[in-house]
Write a protein that holds these residues in place. Structure first.
Motif, PDB file in Angstrom:
ATOM      1  N   ASN A 110       0.820  -1.212   0.000  1.00  0.00           N
ATOM      2  CA  ASN A 110       0.000   0.000   0.000  1.00  0.00           C
ATOM      3  C   ASN A 110       0.858   1.267   0.000  1.00  0.00           C
ATOM      4  O   ASN A 110       1.641   1.487   0.917  1.00  0.00           O
ATOM      5  N   LEU A 159      -3.771   2.555  -1.749  1.00  0.00           N
ATOM      6  CA  LEU A 159      -4.305   1.205  -1.917  1.00  0.00           C
ATOM      7  C   LEU A 159      -4.720   0.695  -0.545  1.00  0.00           C
ATOM      8  O   LEU A 159      -4.116   1.066   0.466  1.00  0.00           O
ATOM      9  N   ARG A 173      -4.915  -2.761   0.606  1.00  0.00           N
ATOM     10  CA  ARG A 173      -4.762  -4.196   0.455  1.00  0.00           C
ATOM     11  C   ARG A 173      -4.330  -4.810   1.784  1.00  0.00           C
ATOM     12  O   ARG A 173      -3.351  -4.371   2.390  1.00  0.00           O
TER      13      ARG A 173
END
Length: 933
Positions: A652, A746, A748
């Motif tokens: 991320n 992000l 994740r």
């Protein structure tokens, strides 16, 4: 310290009055030991000796000063000392100030000499300074000693003559130094017909205050550039008239000499007093090339390239073939004559020749073969048919050019003495010829065809003169018509990051649009491309020592298609090995040797250490750009795994100005309850965090919890700062992210676990530092992760197979491994795994994790340190070995013999898998109109 500095320090120690108390410490200081180290030894804190009055430095040396006449007995006592064995001593040394004895306990080599002569053996002790020695240096310290003395003279002359230390006059200064070197050599080798003539003349005819030293030298030089018939009219002084006519361009032109201080005159006489019969031109040239370069003087003596390493290039390039022809000829006079005539037309060209060591070694090896031919033909006194003009070079530094030509001249004389005798060597040596075969210039800017054209083309040389106007190239080429040309050398290594604007421009011009990203090419690539272009006009060969980066990662798809488009292929190669120099504690650069030639059916050889493997031309096998045997293949990035294993993604990227990241010590300042910490904080690790056992937190807000999160003032403030930073960014993507400023770019994270792979890790580790983190931990964009992937994927990444693949196809960041999911993981070829295979590999991954847990709180950095792994963390090594055993049996039913075999199998599988993938994706052909099929 480098080797030259160490030699000077040792010589000064030997010249000083012997001090039995201080000698052990001064000796160690001469080999680079720091004052703090010496202080601890003197105080006894680190002195591990069990003998009275002796000094023992752990892992290094045990030495003792003894009473006169007891040196041999003392050396025996040091050898038999329990402390010597216990402290892993490499050297023992005993002296009484009169005699000097030492022994290398590693290989059993010994020295015994008078005390004043021990500096002649300083090369014996270079391992004390962390310098890996070679036989030539151990046996002959002269070249390093001469370099150090010449360096001091050079620096002193520039101090006295600042106007000579300018770009306008630097070439003149370098030419003056080349003249001196020749004179020192000539006076000690009978070329001047009287030993010590030059030094003695300077000492006698110049005043002790040095006021006329420059005038004396100028008169000597003027005599050597004046033919004997013209000397009377030229009014050569009687004391200078004893010098022979030399010229050959070396003493042509002006004879102005820099002025000397008393110190400079003393240095000159000191250098002249050395025994120049001991000079080894291939070593000396490498040593001295940094003398005239301000930027490189700090690395003086570090550029030595050992003869065995040079022969790794020259032997398979052409010398092995010549020796094979010699053996096949036996005593057949006609065959021997043909071989000699062939050798007389062989041209060796080094377009980055430095001080000429590749050319010198090539010349000396060829002269040895020719001498054997002449012996077998009953013509031992025959003049050599191998002209120096067939040994061509390009070098950008003027002084190195001068030294290269001198080195070849000296090599020619020494070979004549060795094979034909002193009388014939002297009779034909002077005057020097005026031919020019070393060109001063930028090899990437010059036209190689104009400097070393294919024979018979009659191209005229276009380059700077060195010593004088050269022969017209047509004359030289006519003499060499029908010969062979071999290009070789060790061009400069500079990664794209360290290239200057000018160097990047040179590479761009050499590439000339043949690749889209020339800015990523290593500087050495320019020589390979120029060689490939040159080979369009000749059937020659080109072999260079290069950083192994040209056979790894993104360099391969950038460079090698250019070579292939030029209808060239790899003829032979040496896989990666360390190319060390004479700097202390120098790890050396990892290099490969690669030879390219026009595509042919000639055998292809791949060397790994001492093993030679041949590609099967009949089966379509070749040497790949990755230095493996197999079909030509270039690994390209893939969007998804070629073998169907789990997807690996970037971690991320915060894009937050640091506001969503929280250090451990900052957590309490957020004022969160236990439940809020659980909901809004996640552990986050990057490459360094994971390897070193560190971690941070990040603010983690799911959209469904946004309202609650923003009700917490400390979190709301951080979210607002992120919004402002993203809005202020010139990047439109960052601006768009401002709409969800409560989240990382992000989001994740594994629901159960994540397999973490650092993006960058040390190349020294035997395995990649892969590991497992729980569902409350995520990763930054400094790492990759497989989110909720089956654990057998970790076994693949933790294998030696995968490390070897990634090291080859992903390339390096500096020397560290730079991981790539699209280039390293997605391309990694794995055979179809059965459920049992997956279960076995899952068990292997679990074993590795349990072994690490056994050594808690040791970190990945601790456990995978190559100096500690086997002794301190043996379970980790054992579980990895078992993992390799299980995985490699899946590939070939047994363990692989070495990394080369691993790579060959991986490339074979990769080629097969990508070919099948391409076939399966190929669209069906449309039926032609009117077709009934």
């Amino acid at each position: 310290m480098n080797a030259v500095e160490i030699e000077e320090a040792v010589s000064m120690l030997a010249e000083a009055p012997f001090d039995s108390v201080e000698f052990p410490f001064t000796f160690l200081e001469a080999f680079g030991n720091k004052p703090t180290t010496i202080k601890r030894l003197k105080s006894g804190n680190s002195n591990q000796s069990d003998l009275p009055g002796a000094v023992l430095q752990r892992n290094n040396i045990h030495l003792k000063i003894c009473a006169e006449g007891e040196v041999t007995a003392t050396l025996t006592a040091l050898r038999e000392s329990a402390a010597t064995a216990r402290q892993k001593v490499k050297f023992i040394l005993a002296t009484d100030g009169k005699s000097f004895e030492a022994e290398n306990l590693v290989d059993g080599e010994t020295i015994a000499c008078d005390y004043p002569d021990f500096p002649d053996h300083f090369g014996f002790f270079l391992p004390l300074a962390g310098i890996t020695t070679v036989r030539q240096i151990r046996e002959n310290a002269f070249d390093i000693k001469a370099t150090g003395r010449l360096n001091r003279l050079y620096i002193e002359l520039l101090k006295e003559n600042p106007d000579w230390d300018t770009a306008e006059r630097r070439e003149e200064m370098n030419h003056f130094m080349a003249r001196l070197i020749f004179c020192f050599f000539a006076e000690d080798t009978n070329i001047f017909h009287k030993e010590g003539l030059f030094t003695q003349t300077v000492a006698q005819m110049s005043a002790s205050d040095s006021s006329n030293t420059h005038e004396v030298l100028s008169d000597i030089f003027r005599a050597m550039c004046t033919p004997l018939a013209r000397r009377e009219s030229a009014k050569i002084r009687s004391w200078a008239n004893v010098f022979p006519y030399v010229n050959g361009g070396l003493f042509a032109g002006g004879v102005e000499v820099p002025r000397f201080s008393k110190i400079a005159r003393s240095y000159l006489l000191h250098v002249g007093s050395l025994d120049w019969t001991k000079i080894n031109p291939d070593i000396f040239g490498s040593m001295i090339q940094a003398v005239a370069d301000d930027e490189e003087r700090g690395s003086l003596g570090m550029h030595y390239t050992s003869v065995p390493n040079i022969l790794k290039v020259l032997n398979p390039l052409f010398l092995d073939d010549l020796r094979a022809q010699l053996e096949a000829a036996e005593d057949n006079a006609r065959k021997l004559l043909n071989l000699r005539q062939r050798m007389s037309r062989i041209r060796v060209f080094d377009p980055a020749c430095g001080s000429g060591n590749f050319l010198v070694i090539a010349y000396k090896e060829m002269r040895a073969i020719e001498a054997e031919i002449n012996r077998r033909r009953g013509e031992p006194d025959r003049k050599s048919d191998i002209p120096l003009t067939n040994f061509r070079g390009i070098e950008i530094r003027h002084f190195s050019c001068e030294v290269a030509r001198l080195a070849l001249i000296i090599a020619e004389y020494q070979c004549d003495v060795l094979y034909r005798g002193l009388r014939l060597a002297l009779a034909e040596f002077l005057p020097l010829k005026a031919d020019n075969w070393i060109t001063c210039g930028n090899a990437l800017r010059l036209d190689w065809l104009s400097i070393c054209p294919p024979t018979g083309t009659g191209v005229k040389l276009v380059a700077d003169d060195l010593f004088s106007t050269p022969l017209e190239q047509t004359e030289i080429d006519f003499e060499n018509e029908g010969g062979e040309t071999y290009i070789c050398g060790n061009p400069p290594y500079l990664g794209s990051t360290w290239q200057s604007k000018e160097q990047k421009g040179e590479i761009r011009d050499v590439v000339n649009g043949r690749t889209n990203s020339p800015g990523f090419l290593d500087y050495v690539s320019g020589w390979f491309i120029k060689a490939a272009d040159w080979l369009q006009h000749s059937s020659g060969r080109a072999a260079f020592v290069s950083t192994n980066s040209i056979c790894q990662g993104q360099m391969v798809p950038l460079l090698w298609p250019i070579i292939w488009e030029a209808d060239c292929e790899i003829l032979f190669a040496h896989t990666s090995f360390k190319w060390s120099n004479l700097a202390s504690n120098n790890a050396g650069v990892t290099v490969a040797i690669v030879c390219i030639a026009r595509t042919s059916n000639n055998p292809k050889a791949l060397f790994e250490i001492d093993e030679r493997k041949e590609a099967s031309v009949r089966l379509g096998s070749a040497i790949t750009p990755y230095l493996t045997l197999g079909k030509f293949v270039i690994v390209k990035k893939l969007a998804e795994p070629v073998s169907g294993h789990a997807v690996m993604e970037f971690g991320n990227k915060p894009s937050d100005g640091g506001n969503l990241l929280v250090a451990r010590e900052e957590v309490n300042s957020l004022g969160l309850s236990t439940e809020q910490k659980k909901r809004f904080l996640r552990t986050i690790v990057g490459s360094e965090d994971f390897i070193n056992g560190n971690s941070r937190y990040c603010i983690w807000i799911e959209d469904s919890h946004l309202e609650e999160a923003l009700s917490i003032a400390t979190i709301a403030a951080r979210v607002e700062l992120v919004r402002q930073i993203r809005l202020a960014s010139p990047d439109k993507g960052a601006n768009a992210l401002a709409k969800r400023s409560h989240q990382l770019k992000l989001m994740r994270i594994g629901k159960q676990h994540s397999i973490v792979v650092p993006a960058v890790s040390s190349e020294r580790r035997a395995y990649l530092p892969v590991g497992l983190v729980g569902k409350n931990t995520t990763v930054t964009n400094a790492a990759f992760a497989l989110f909720d992937a089956p654990l057998w994927n970790m076994a693949l990444i933790a294998s030696r197979l995968h490390l070897v693949w990634v090291s080859t196809v992903c390339g390096k960041l500096e020397t560290r491994i730079r991981y790539s999911n699209t280039l390293g993981w997605n391309t990694f070829p794995v055979p179809t795994l059965t459920e049992q295979n997956k279960a076995d590999l899952t068990h292997c991954a679990e074993e590795i994790l349990l072994a690490r847990e056994h050594y808690f709180p040791a970190t990945i950095a601790d456990m995978y340190d190559p100096d500690r792994m086997d002794n301190e963390f043996p379970l980790v090594r054992q579980t990895h070995d078992h993992n390799d055993e299980v995985l490699e049996r899946i590939y070939i039913g047994r363990r692989f013999k070495n990394d080369t075999e691993r790579l060959e199998k991986l490339f074979e599988l990769y080629t097969k898998m990508t070919s099948q993938q391409a076939l399966s994706k190929k669209p069906a052909k449309r039926k032609a109109k009117g077709s009934t099929r």
